[in-house]
Design an enzyme around this catalytic site. Structure first.
Site, short mmCIF file in Angstrom:
data_model
loop_
_atom_site.label_atom_id
_atom_site.label_comp_id
_atom_site.label_asym_id
_atom_site.label_seq_id
_atom_site.Cartn_x
_atom_site.Cartn_y
_atom_site.Cartn_z
N GLY A 163 0.98 -1.22 0.07
CA GLY A 163 -0.02 0.08 0.04
C GLY A 163 0.94 1.38 0.03
CD GLN A 178 3.40 5.84 2.44
OE1 GLN A 178 2.53 5.14 2.03
NE2 GLN A 178 4.41 5.18 3.17
CB CYS A 183 5.22 1.96 7.14
SG CYS A 183 4.74 3.63 6.27
CG HIS A 219 -0.61 1.48 7.27
ND1 HIS A 219 0.34 0.86 8.22
CD2 HIS A 219 -0.01 1.95 6.57
CE1 HIS A 219 1.53 1.32 7.86
NE2 HIS A 219 1.11 2.22 6.85
CD GLU A 220 -1.28 2.31 2.76
OE1 GLU A 220 -0.80 3.78 2.56
OE2 GLU A 220 -0.61 1.38 2.99
CG HIS A 260 0.18 6.84 5.52
ND1 HIS A 260 1.35 7.27 6.02
CD2 HIS A 260 0.38 5.54 5.36
CE1 HIS A 260 2.19 6.33 6.01
NE2 HIS A 260 1.78 5.26 5.79
#
Ligand code: NI
Length: 155
Positions: A46, A51, A89, A131-132, A135
């Site tokens: 992912g 990022q 990550c 998780h994404e 972000h």
């Protein structure tokens, strides 16, 4: 397509709340292509736009099932259960930790052609989505993980 540079923990952009994507056009689709290429080249499952230096609400996911998922302006609309499992990550290379997540989520999102869709996910996909999406709200897994540890990835 182009490989993008991955921002590492400590970069201010990773702590920001990302802006909604307003315009879905060829430029955005090109950026999503670059994100996917960058994720695959780095063996990630992912990747979120901040990022790779853009503070917008877009993520790509492929939990190694050969199915690329692109989520634009994603919103989790329901959550169920909880599960603790290990995460890593691309912005925090070599560090792993256990994160408590919902075991099942429903997410609404926009596709690369502007259609609004709904997806129900559990297991690894549900974990990866959470998780994404973190972000996009300036949260790294190391902010919420227990038992952080350094590991050399298996070859
Ligand atoms: Ni991450």
């Amino acid at each position: 397509m182009a490989l993008l540079e991955i921002e590492k923990a400590g970069a201010p952009i990773l702590k920001q709340i990302c802006d909604p994507v307003k315009k879905i056009d060829g430029k955005l689709r090109g950026f999503l292509d670059d994100m996917a290429e960058t994720m695959y080249k780095n063996d990630g499952i992912g990747l979120a736009a901040p990022q790779v230096g853009r503070s917008i609400r877009a993520v790509v996911i492929d939990i190694r099932e050969g199915k690329l998922l692109e989520l634009i302006n994603p919103e989790i609309t329901s959550k169920e259960g909880s599960a603790l499992d290990s995460e890593g990550c691309l912005s925090v290379p070599g560090i792993y930790g256990d994160v408590e997540r919902s075991s099942k989520v429903t997410v609404n999102y926009t596709t690369r052609y502007g259609k609004r869709r709904k997806l129900e996910a559990d297991g690894l996909l549900a974990r990866c989505i959470q998780h994404e999406l973190d972000h996009l709200n300036g949260i790294l897994f190391i902010d919420v993980a227990k038992n952080l540890r350094q590991e050399t990835p298996e070859a």
